[in-house]
Design a protein around this motif. Structure first.
Motif, PDB file in Angstrom:
ATOM      1  N   ILE A 221       0.823  -1.289   0.133  1.00 50.88           N
ATOM      2  CA  ILE A 221       0.047   0.038  -0.115  1.00 50.88           C
ATOM      3  C   ILE A 221       0.825   1.297   0.040  1.00 50.88           C
ATOM      4  N   TYR A 222       0.565   2.077  -0.829  1.00 46.81           N
ATOM      5  CA  TYR A 222       1.413   3.377  -1.152  1.00 46.81           C
ATOM      6  C   TYR A 222       0.482   4.640  -0.972  1.00 46.81           C
ATOM      7  N   GLN A 223       0.987   5.706  -0.607  1.00 51.83           N
ATOM      8  CA  GLN A 223      -0.096   6.805  -0.469  1.00 51.83           C
ATOM      9  C   GLN A 223       0.816   8.079  -1.199  1.00 51.83           C
ATOM     10  N   ALA A 224       0.206   8.194  -2.602  1.00 50.45           N
ATOM     11  CA  ALA A 224       0.834   9.056  -3.374  1.00 50.45           C
ATOM     12  C   ALA A 224       0.352  10.746  -2.973  1.00 50.45           C
ATOM     13  N   CYS A 225       0.940  11.183  -1.749  1.00 46.98           N
ATOM     14  CA  CYS A 225       0.399  12.388  -1.154  1.00 46.98           C
ATOM     15  C   CYS A 225       1.208  13.529  -1.847  1.00 46.98           C
ATOM     16  N   SER A 226       0.576  14.430  -2.283  1.00 49.68           N
ATOM     17  CA  SER A 226       1.284  15.623  -2.814  1.00 49.68           C
ATOM     18  C   SER A 226       0.898  16.783  -2.077  1.00 49.68           C
TER      19      SER A 226
END
Ligand SMILES: NC(=O)c1ccc[n+]([C@@H]2O[C@H](COP(=O)([O-])OP(=O)(O)OC[C@H]3O[C@@H](n4cnc5c(N)ncnc54)[C@H](OP(=O)(O)O)[C@@H]3O)[C@@H](O)[C@H]2O)c1
Length: 336
Positions: A221-226
């Motif tokens: 699980i990865y969170q591509a937070c920008s």
């Protein structure tokens, strides 16, 4: 390596397919027979609401699946969200289980699968913390559907809200743009939410780069937070852009006042009783996500950073500024 992309006719699906133009890709899209075949990539029609949407496809060909198809409206009703986003994902999973050469099954999800959870949000499976709308719930349920039971090489990429192309133009209008238009037109004079709540806003390029960078990373699980940028700063930035516009200045509209959740809720209820007029639809369009603006979250990105050495986020204030300038310049013309 043959990659199957669902939702390949959609906003992100199209861009991910373009990024994989050198590879063997099968584009699965609704109504595909009516569309042109883009370049050399193969196209198949699918409807995830049908019993066996991949009946025509030989599972032995597929080594990678990117599942991007979904209904993404925040005001989607529960039954549609369940049929497309949950049951539809279950059908993709059933097909994935028959792909004996499968190396990766990527699900595009949202940072808001976290639902009503507040504070630190880690890159782990979430339990049910309640949800602000059926879209959020259905994306969480879709994650559960691919992660449980375990066994498939699953990567869940939780995406931020995409508000523009890399050049600041707007390719897809969503709740962000509609809300900015309400402020510009003076139909929304309140700021529902805590001004300190961080928002994760991104370009399509950032999002596509995140997905493609994670294709060969470890499943997980990865969170591509920008960004992020606070709600208050985002709205102030929008008004700074509006205040450079003579039409806007002539109308002498004040900056919106923050209001607490109970007052906002009362106002939405009161507006429902009003017949006609612009206020009710304006509030109704904000209501399906407004509660989320009171729920401050900080998305952790350690796993993303470790897996994606190229991870960079654009200056979020500059991003909001350029998008608002584009919207004002176009007089929100393309906004649906
Ligand atoms: N864009 C964002 O800001 C954002 C943010 C967070 C997460 N995401 C996630 O990223 C993914 C892609 O989003 P997007 O922005 O590209 O959305 P989009 O432009 O609406 O694309 C979604 C695609 O899914 C297709 N679809 C809907 N129902 C279907 C069905 N029953 N069977 C087959 N296909 C169906 C749509 O086809 P039709 O055109 O025929 O309806 C559309 O092509 C979604 O899973 C979304 O939850 C997006």
């Amino acid at each position: 390596m043959t990659t199957l992309i669902t939702g390949a006719g959609g906003y992100l699906g199209r861009r991910i397919a373009a990024a994989l133009h050198d590879e063997d890709v099968i584009l699965a899209m609704r109504g595909a027979d009516k569309r042109e075949r883009p370049g050399a990539q193969e196209v198949i029609p699918i409807d995830l609401c049908e019993e066996n949407p991949f009946a025509e496809l030989d599972p032995r060909r597929i080594t990678r699946i990117i599942h991007a198809a979904a209904v993404i409206r925040f005001d989607v009703d529960r039954d549609t969200a369940r049929r497309v986003n949950v049951a539809g994902t279950a059908r993709v999973r059933e097909f994935a289980e028959r792909c004996e050469r499968l190396e990766r099954f990527v699900l595009l999800s949202t940072l808001y699968s976290a639902g009503r959870r507040q504070g630190d949000v880690r890159e782990v499976r979430h339990d049910d913390a309640g949800f602000v709308n059926h879209y959020e719930w259905s994306k969480w349920a879709a994650e559960e559907c691919v992660l449980e039971p375990p066994g498939l090489p699953v990567t869940v990429v939780r995406l931020p809200t995409v508000i523009s192309e890399d050049d600041g133009t707007v390719g897809q209008y969503n709740a962000f743009h509609h809300t900015i238009r309400l402020y510009y037109s003076g139909l929304l004079t309140l700021l529902p939410g805590d001004p300190a709540t961080p928002l994760s806003l991104a370009t399509a390029g950032f999002t596509v780069d995140a997905v493609t960078a994670l294709l060969d990373a470890e499943p997980g699980i990865y969170q591509a937070c920008s960004g992020p940028v606070s709600l208050g700063t985002a709205v102030d930035t929008a008004f700074s852009v509006f205040e450079r516009d003579a039409d806007f200045m002539r109308r002498m509209l004040p900056r919106p006042v923050p209001c607490d959740q109970a007052s906002f809720h009362d106002m939405v209820s009161a507006a429902r009783a009003l017949r006609g007029g612009p206020l009710q639809p304006a509030l109704a369009s904000v209501a399906p996500f407004a509660e989320q603006l009171y729920l401050s979250k900080s998305f952790r990105t350690e796993r993303l950073r470790a897996a994606w050495p190229g991870y960079r986020t654009a200056d979020p204030v500059a991003l909001v500024e350029s998008v608002c300038a584009h919207l004002v310049e176009r007089r929100f013309n393309a906004a649906r």
